[in-house]
Design a protein around this motif. Structure first.
Motif, mmCIF file in Angstrom:
data_model
loop_
_atom_site.group_PDB
_atom_site.id
_atom_site.type_symbol
_atom_site.label_atom_id
_atom_site.label_comp_id
_atom_site.label_asym_id
_atom_site.label_seq_id
_atom_site.Cartn_x
_atom_site.Cartn_y
_atom_site.Cartn_z
ATOM 1 N N PRO A 236 0.781 -1.139 -0.133
ATOM 2 C CA PRO A 236 -0.012 -0.077 -0.038
ATOM 3 C C PRO A 236 0.800 1.386 0.081
ATOM 4 O O PRO A 236 0.564 2.180 -0.619
ATOM 5 C CB PRO A 236 -0.788 -0.033 1.237
ATOM 6 C CG PRO A 236 -0.844 -1.446 1.650
ATOM 7 C CD PRO A 236 0.488 -2.146 0.901
ATOM 8 N N LEU A 237 1.782 1.319 0.718
ATOM 9 C CA LEU A 237 3.014 2.351 0.702
ATOM 10 C C LEU A 237 3.581 2.738 -0.622
ATOM 11 O O LEU A 237 3.545 3.877 -1.060
ATOM 12 C CB LEU A 237 3.982 2.275 1.974
ATOM 13 C CG LEU A 237 3.490 2.176 3.177
ATOM 14 C CD1 LEU A 237 4.676 1.738 4.141
ATOM 15 C CD2 LEU A 237 2.699 3.293 3.687
ATOM 16 N N PHE A 238 3.864 1.647 -0.909
ATOM 17 C CA PHE A 238 4.526 1.607 -2.697
ATOM 18 C C PHE A 238 3.222 2.074 -3.658
ATOM 19 O O PHE A 238 3.619 3.227 -4.349
ATOM 20 C CB PHE A 238 4.833 0.336 -3.217
ATOM 21 C CG PHE A 238 5.320 -0.090 -4.448
ATOM 22 C CD1 PHE A 238 6.597 0.667 -4.807
ATOM 23 C CD2 PHE A 238 4.444 -0.492 -5.355
ATOM 24 C CE1 PHE A 238 6.904 0.768 -6.293
ATOM 25 C CE2 PHE A 238 4.728 -0.413 -6.821
ATOM 26 C CZ PHE A 238 6.110 0.030 -7.153
ATOM 27 N N LEU A 239 2.110 1.613 -3.898
ATOM 28 C CA LEU A 239 1.090 2.323 -4.463
ATOM 29 C C LEU A 239 0.779 3.696 -4.062
ATOM 30 O O LEU A 239 0.589 4.559 -4.987
ATOM 31 C CB LEU A 239 -0.309 1.279 -4.340
ATOM 32 C CG LEU A 239 -0.150 -0.085 -4.578
ATOM 33 C CD1 LEU A 239 -1.260 -0.831 -4.232
ATOM 34 C CD2 LEU A 239 0.064 -0.322 -6.108
ATOM 35 N N GLN A 240 0.861 4.055 -2.955
ATOM 36 C CA GLN A 240 0.477 5.456 -2.453
ATOM 37 C C GLN A 240 1.781 6.331 -3.025
ATOM 38 O O GLN A 240 1.289 7.498 -3.600
ATOM 39 C CB GLN A 240 0.484 5.565 -1.065
ATOM 40 C CG GLN A 240 -0.033 6.959 -0.664
ATOM 41 C CD GLN A 240 -0.118 7.005 1.148
ATOM 42 O OE1 GLN A 240 0.905 6.780 1.706
ATOM 43 N NE2 GLN A 240 -1.414 7.360 1.434
ATOM 44 N N SER A 241 2.914 5.914 -3.086
ATOM 45 C CA SER A 241 3.841 6.704 -3.718
ATOM 46 C C SER A 241 3.920 6.898 -5.089
ATOM 47 O O SER A 241 4.438 7.770 -5.800
ATOM 48 C CB SER A 241 5.296 6.180 -3.437
ATOM 49 O OG SER A 241 5.565 4.692 -3.769
ATOM 50 N N LYS A 242 3.250 5.835 -5.753
ATOM 51 C CA LYS A 242 2.835 5.910 -7.304
ATOM 52 C C LYS A 242 1.720 6.732 -7.475
ATOM 53 O O LYS A 242 1.266 6.736 -8.811
ATOM 54 C CB LYS A 242 3.021 4.496 -7.892
ATOM 55 C CG LYS A 242 4.083 3.941 -7.576
ATOM 56 C CD LYS A 242 5.214 4.556 -8.352
ATOM 57 C CE LYS A 242 6.517 3.703 -8.144
ATOM 58 N NZ LYS A 242 7.653 4.396 -8.856
ATOM 59 N N GLY A 243 0.841 7.420 -6.525
ATOM 60 C CA GLY A 243 -0.348 8.206 -6.731
ATOM 61 C C GLY A 243 -1.760 7.294 -6.926
ATOM 62 O O GLY A 243 -2.670 7.921 -7.321
ATOM 63 N N ALA A 244 -1.674 6.160 -6.326
ATOM 64 C CA ALA A 244 -2.745 5.293 -6.309
ATOM 65 C C ALA A 244 -3.814 5.786 -5.077
ATOM 66 O O ALA A 244 -3.250 6.191 -4.004
ATOM 67 C CB ALA A 244 -2.413 3.734 -6.027
ATOM 68 N N SER A 245 -5.111 5.666 -5.467
ATOM 69 C CA SER A 245 -6.098 5.989 -4.647
ATOM 70 C C SER A 245 -6.075 5.122 -3.539
ATOM 71 O O SER A 245 -5.960 4.021 -3.566
ATOM 72 C CB SER A 245 -7.395 6.415 -4.972
ATOM 73 O OG SER A 245 -7.790 5.316 -5.712
ATOM 74 N N THR A 246 -6.737 5.387 -2.530
ATOM 75 C CA THR A 246 -6.999 4.141 -1.329
ATOM 76 C C THR A 246 -7.992 3.278 -1.794
ATOM 77 O O THR A 246 -7.765 2.015 -1.425
ATOM 78 C CB THR A 246 -7.593 4.904 -0.156
ATOM 79 O OG1 THR A 246 -8.784 5.827 -0.231
ATOM 80 C CG2 THR A 246 -6.556 5.739 0.622
#
Length: 393
Positions: A236-246
């Protein structure tokens, strides 16, 4: 009762139990906040669920072997019922500690007892099929539990504890009616392997681990648990750093969970294509490759595909390792070997966020997936060398 109906009953009760546990656990920190707990206290309360059981696992397995699974299941679910009533009746922080400690101990007994009972009731050549279905139902409970708990808690968090406690009481009554007269002396036990240690008066934990193939079967489970916690914590942290939404993050993790659940329903058919250790090798190998490939592209569609394949790989490996541990267990010791497996899982679960937390702090998030992939890749070849041990033990 018809053996298939009995197996279905065990799977259904496992589903209800997992739904109860997974539905309650997210509510615990929320209730702790309502009781003015600090973040440090919330961490301690969460840890109380798993800390003490880590040291009691082997003892729990020994008790289950001595008194048989039915007793442990009934007592365990009854204890869960009382433990969930405690915060409802006495909404105080010390009671929440007590509730989670009792809940964690009872959960440990129940998980080992259900797996042990299934191993007793199912003939050896059918264990992979039925343990696949058992894991399917367990996964279903883990997926639905938080959703149901969240809906119930809309009115009050305390209602969640009370309602799940009542459900647990009903499960206890069902188990008491169905399992109380069941004998654990079944033909499935007749096929338990003899070992070079068979002359010993009593197996110690290290004696069981030294059985040829046992350490590798337990290691396979630890590899999967270690990687699963990496996925839950750092993906989840990796995806968040790539701009993914919750929403996207939740959808990807759900896709991984659904794939894990789906693959288990056809585990028996998959094993007609190859030996258990060969399938276990392939599942760990492709899981390792998927982990390493997570950072390769920045695309939601790509990550969805990776999560589906990764979920299938890890979802298949876990029940395969469970059956391997049971099949390698000497007669009368399956509860203890399952307890050792669970202890290994808990150690992996604790070590994963700690070790990769240090790595992410030093080198960032992306290398974590390469390292975890490499561990799974190496682990697959380590486990592959156990092929044939189960039959020769």
């Amino acid at each position: 009762m018809n053996p298939r109906l009995l197996i279905f009953f065990i799977c259904f009760c496992s589903f209800l139990h997992q739904a109860i546990i997974q539905g309650i656990r997210p509510m615990v920190p929320l209730l702790a906040v309502e009781l003015d707990a600090s973040t440090f206290e919330i961490g301690l309360i969460a840890a109380s669920f798993s800390f003490l059981p880590l040291f009691l696992a082997f003892k729990a397995g020994k008790i289950i072997d001595q008194f048989k699974g039915s007793f442990a299941i009934i007592l365990g679910i009854l204890t869960i019922s009382f433990s969930l009533l405690i915060p409802f009746l006495w909404p105080m922080l010390p009671m929440l500690y007590l509730s989670q400690t009792l809940c964690g101990i009872a959960h440990l007994f129940i998980v080992i007892a259900f797996q042990n009972s299934l191993g007793h009731y199912v003939e050896i050549d059918k264990r992979d099929k039925y343990f696949g279905w058992h894991s399917f139902w367990v996964s279903g409970g883990q997926l639905l539990g938080p959703l149901i708990g969240g809906i119930i808690s809309e009115n009050s968090i305390y209602h969640t504890f009370f309602i799940f406690s009542m459900i647990s009481f009903l499960v206890t009554i069902l188990c008491l009616l169905v399992l109380r007269d069941r004998s654990e002396k079944t033909p499935a036990q007749a096929g338990q392997p003899a070992t070079k240690l068979a002359h010993a008066a009593e197996y110690k934990a290290f004696d069981l681990i030294k059985i040829p193939g046992m350490a590798k079967a337990i290691s396979a489970s630890m590899f999967v648990q270690f990687s699963k916690d990496v996925l839950i914590t750092y993906f989840p942290l990796f995806l968040q750093s790539k701009g993914a939404s919750t929403t996207q993050i939740g959808a990807l993790l759900s896709a991984q969970g659904v794939a894990s659940m789906a693959i288990r329903s056809i585990q028996g058919k998959i094993l007609t294509l190859g030996h258990r250790y060969t399938v276990l090798f392939v599942s760990l190998l492709w899981s390792g490759l998927c982990f390493a490939l997570i950072p390769a592209f920045d695309s939601f569609l790509y990550w969805t595909l990776v999560c589906l394949v990764l979920g299938a790989g890890m979802g298949l490996a876990q029940p395969l390792s469970t059956v391997a541990v049971i099949n390698l267990s000497p007669a009368g010791y399956s509860g203890r070997t399952l307890a050792i497996r669970i202890t290994g899982n808990r150690i992996a679960q604790s070590a994963s966020p700690l070790s990769f937390g240090i790595i992410s702090h030093l080198v960032g998030l992306t290398p974590i997936f390469f390292i975890c992939g490499a561990l799974l890749f190496a682990g697959s070849f380590y486990v592959k060398s156990a092929a044939g041990k189960e039959e020769k033990a």
